[in-house]
Motif scaffolding. Sequence first.
Motif, PDB file in Angstrom:
ATOM      1  N   ASN A  44       0.842  -1.189   0.000  1.00  0.00           N
ATOM      2  CA  ASN A  44       0.000   0.000   0.000  1.00  0.00           C
ATOM      3  C   ASN A  44       0.886   1.251   0.000  1.00  0.00           C
ATOM      4  OD1 ASN A  44      -2.347   1.436  -0.012  1.00  0.00           O
ATOM      5  ND2 ASN A  44      -2.694   1.281   2.184  1.00  0.00           N
ATOM      6  N   MET A  45       1.843   1.296  -0.918  1.00  0.00           N
ATOM      7  CA  MET A  45       2.821   2.372  -0.965  1.00  0.00           C
ATOM      8  C   MET A  45       2.232   3.589  -1.674  1.00  0.00           C
ATOM      9  SD  MET A  45       6.685   2.301  -2.586  1.00  0.00           S
ATOM     10  CE  MET A  45       6.989   0.683  -1.937  1.00  0.00           C
ATOM     11  N   SER A  46       2.399   4.746  -1.070  1.00  0.00           N
ATOM     12  CA  SER A  46       1.934   5.978  -1.706  1.00  0.00           C
ATOM     13  C   SER A  46       2.914   6.395  -2.790  1.00  0.00           C
ATOM     14  CB  SER A  46       1.783   7.085  -0.673  1.00  0.00           C
ATOM     15  OG  SER A  46       3.054   7.491  -0.212  1.00  0.00           O
ATOM     16  N   LEU A  47       2.470   7.280  -3.650  1.00  0.00           N
ATOM     17  CA  LEU A  47       3.327   7.770  -4.725  1.00  0.00           C
ATOM     18  C   LEU A  47       4.513   8.547  -4.160  1.00  0.00           C
ATOM     19  CD1 LEU A  47       3.839   8.021  -7.746  1.00  0.00           C
ATOM     20  CD2 LEU A  47       2.381  10.038  -7.749  1.00  0.00           C
ATOM     21  N   ASN A  48       4.285   9.317  -3.105  1.00  0.00           N
ATOM     22  CA  ASN A  48       5.387  10.070  -2.487  1.00  0.00           C
ATOM     23  C   ASN A  48       6.452   9.139  -1.915  1.00  0.00           C
ATOM     24  OD1 ASN A  48       4.288  12.562  -3.058  1.00  0.00           O
ATOM     25  ND2 ASN A  48       3.219  12.698  -1.111  1.00  0.00           N
ATOM     26  N   THR A  49       6.023   8.093  -1.221  1.00  0.00           N
ATOM     27  CA  THR A  49       6.965   7.126  -0.662  1.00  0.00           C
ATOM     28  C   THR A  49       7.697   6.390  -1.769  1.00  0.00           C
ATOM     29  OG1 THR A  49       5.546   6.866   1.274  1.00  0.00           O
ATOM     30  CG2 THR A  49       7.172   5.150   0.888  1.00  0.00           C
ATOM     31  N   TYR A  50       6.980   6.068  -2.840  1.00  0.00           N
ATOM     32  CA  TYR A  50       7.595   5.404  -3.992  1.00  0.00           C
ATOM     33  C   TYR A  50       8.708   6.267  -4.582  1.00  0.00           C
ATOM     34  CZ  TYR A  50       8.025   3.798  -8.836  1.00  0.00           C
ATOM     35  OH  TYR A  50       8.509   3.381 -10.044  1.00  0.00           O
ATOM     36  N   MET A  51       8.426   7.541  -4.786  1.00  0.00           N
ATOM     37  CA  MET A  51       9.423   8.428  -5.379  1.00  0.00           C
ATOM     38  C   MET A  51      10.622   8.632  -4.450  1.00  0.00           C
ATOM     39  SD  MET A  51       8.370   8.869  -8.357  1.00  0.00           S
ATOM     40  CE  MET A  51       9.561  10.055  -8.927  1.00  0.00           C
ATOM     41  N   LEU A  52      10.374   8.781  -3.149  1.00  0.00           N
ATOM     42  CA  LEU A  52      11.483   8.919  -2.204  1.00  0.00           C
ATOM     43  C   LEU A  52      12.337   7.656  -2.163  1.00  0.00           C
ATOM     44  CD1 LEU A  52       9.749  10.732   0.782  1.00  0.00           C
ATOM     45  CD2 LEU A  52      11.558  11.641  -0.684  1.00  0.00           C
ATOM     46  N   SER A  53      11.697   6.504  -2.204  1.00  0.00           N
ATOM     47  CA  SER A  53      12.426   5.232  -2.184  1.00  0.00           C
ATOM     48  C   SER A  53      13.211   5.037  -3.470  1.00  0.00           C
ATOM     49  CB  SER A  53      11.454   4.069  -1.983  1.00  0.00           C
ATOM     50  OG  SER A  53      10.759   4.208  -0.778  1.00  0.00           O
ATOM     51  N   LEU A  54      12.617   5.415  -4.591  1.00  0.00           N
ATOM     52  CA  LEU A  54      13.319   5.321  -5.867  1.00  0.00           C
ATOM     53  C   LEU A  54      14.506   6.275  -5.899  1.00  0.00           C
ATOM     54  CD1 LEU A  54      13.042   3.686  -8.456  1.00  0.00           C
ATOM     55  CD2 LEU A  54      11.676   5.547  -9.385  1.00  0.00           C
ATOM     56  N   ASP A  55      14.338   7.467  -5.342  1.00  0.00           N
ATOM     57  CA  ASP A  55      15.452   8.413  -5.230  1.00  0.00           C
ATOM     58  C   ASP A  55      16.577   7.841  -4.376  1.00  0.00           C
ATOM     59  OD1 ASP A  55      14.221  10.296  -6.806  1.00  0.00           O
ATOM     60  OD2 ASP A  55      13.496  11.496  -5.113  1.00  0.00           O
ATOM     61  N   TRP A  56      16.220   7.190  -3.279  1.00  0.00           N
ATOM     62  CA  TRP A  56      17.223   6.579  -2.406  1.00  0.00           C
ATOM     63  C   TRP A  56      17.986   5.482  -3.158  1.00  0.00           C
ATOM     64  CZ3 TRP A  56      17.308   1.535  -0.268  1.00  0.00           C
ATOM     65  CH2 TRP A  56      18.367   1.332   0.616  1.00  0.00           C
ATOM     66  N   LEU A  57      17.279   4.664  -3.944  1.00  0.00           N
ATOM     67  CA  LEU A  57      17.947   3.623  -4.729  1.00  0.00           C
ATOM     68  C   LEU A  57      18.879   4.244  -5.771  1.00  0.00           C
ATOM     69  CD1 LEU A  57      15.005   1.106  -5.255  1.00  0.00           C
ATOM     70  CD2 LEU A  57      16.991   0.827  -3.767  1.00  0.00           C
ATOM     71  N   PHE A  58      18.465   5.361  -6.353  1.00  0.00           N
ATOM     72  CA  PHE A  58      19.314   6.055  -7.323  1.00  0.00           C
ATOM     73  C   PHE A  58      20.555   6.627  -6.652  1.00  0.00           C
ATOM     74  CE2 PHE A  58      20.470  10.131  -9.287  1.00  0.00           C
ATOM     75  CZ  PHE A  58      20.898   9.672 -10.518  1.00  0.00           C
ATOM     76  N   LEU A  59      20.375   7.294  -5.526  1.00  0.00           N
ATOM     77  CA  LEU A  59      21.516   7.892  -4.824  1.00  0.00           C
ATOM     78  C   LEU A  59      22.484   6.841  -4.290  1.00  0.00           C
ATOM     79  CD1 LEU A  59      19.692  10.727  -2.882  1.00  0.00           C
ATOM     80  CD2 LEU A  59      21.244  10.976  -4.822  1.00  0.00           C
ATOM     81  N   SER A  60      21.992   5.649  -4.039  1.00  0.00           N
ATOM     82  CA  SER A  60      22.825   4.548  -3.557  1.00  0.00           C
ATOM     83  C   SER A  60      23.452   3.750  -4.699  1.00  0.00           C
ATOM     84  CB  SER A  60      21.992   3.596  -2.687  1.00  0.00           C
ATOM     85  OG  SER A  60      21.438   4.295  -1.603  1.00  0.00           O
ATOM     86  N   ASP A  61      23.247   4.184  -5.929  1.00  0.00           N
ATOM     87  CA  ASP A  61      23.751   3.490  -7.129  1.00  0.00           C
ATOM     88  C   ASP A  61      23.251   2.057  -7.221  1.00  0.00           C
ATOM     89  OD1 ASP A  61      25.136   5.637  -8.227  1.00  0.00           O
ATOM     90  OD2 ASP A  61      26.953   5.185  -7.077  1.00  0.00           O
ATOM     91  N   ILE A  62      21.995   1.867  -6.870  1.00  0.00           N
ATOM     92  CA  ILE A  62      21.370   0.548  -6.971  1.00  0.00           C
ATOM     93  C   ILE A  62      20.496   0.479  -8.218  1.00  0.00           C
ATOM     94  CG2 ILE A  62      19.775  -1.064  -5.850  1.00  0.00           C
ATOM     95  CD1 ILE A  62      20.782   0.118  -3.168  1.00  0.00           C
ATOM     96  N   ALA A  63      19.812   1.568  -8.522  1.00  0.00           N
ATOM     97  CA  ALA A  63      18.927   1.625  -9.684  1.00  0.00           C
ATOM     98  C   ALA A  63      19.124   2.951 -10.398  1.00  0.00           C
ATOM     99  CB  ALA A  63      17.476   1.477  -9.250  1.00  0.00           C
ATOM    100  N   VAL A  64      18.775   2.947 -11.676  1.00  0.00           N
ATOM    101  CA  VAL A  64      18.892   4.162 -12.484  1.00  0.00           C
ATOM    102  C   VAL A  64      17.666   4.254 -13.394  1.00  0.00           C
ATOM    103  CG1 VAL A  64      20.232   3.060 -14.319  1.00  0.00           C
ATOM    104  CG2 VAL A  64      20.470   5.496 -13.922  1.00  0.00           C
ATOM    105  N   VAL A  65      17.247   5.478 -13.683  1.00  0.00           N
ATOM    106  CA  VAL A  65      16.158   5.729 -14.625  1.00  0.00           C
ATOM    107  C   VAL A  65      16.784   6.314 -15.884  1.00  0.00           C
ATOM    108  CG1 VAL A  65      14.001   6.952 -15.020  1.00  0.00           C
ATOM    109  CG2 VAL A  65      14.566   6.184 -12.722  1.00  0.00           C
ATOM    110  N   ASN A  66      16.568   5.651 -17.022  1.00  0.00           N
ATOM    111  CA  ASN A  66      17.168   6.151 -18.257  1.00  0.00           C
ATOM    112  C   ASN A  66      16.287   7.241 -18.876  1.00  0.00           C
ATOM    113  OD1 ASN A  66      15.105   4.784 -19.577  1.00  0.00           O
ATOM    114  ND2 ASN A  66      16.397   3.077 -20.187  1.00  0.00           N
TER     115      ASN A  66
END
Length: 75
Positions: A44-66
Amino acid sequence: MLLPRDINPELSIYYNGAIILQQLIKEDNVDIINLYRNVKNESNMSLNTYMLSLDWLFLSDIAVVNESGEVKLCS
């Protein structure tokens, strides 16, 4: 909040980042909106939590958005 002390761990960025990571392991190179739909079906993840979590994965060099909006794991 990365590691909350007084609330449920399901609201932390680490926990929700792990849910996103599980989806990326199942299906790499997925559109950012489709990834959110898949994650939303599991939790039941909100869009805000999703974006913050995705940002954290990006900053940690785990995931990238092309440039085309696809999320993929870093190798």
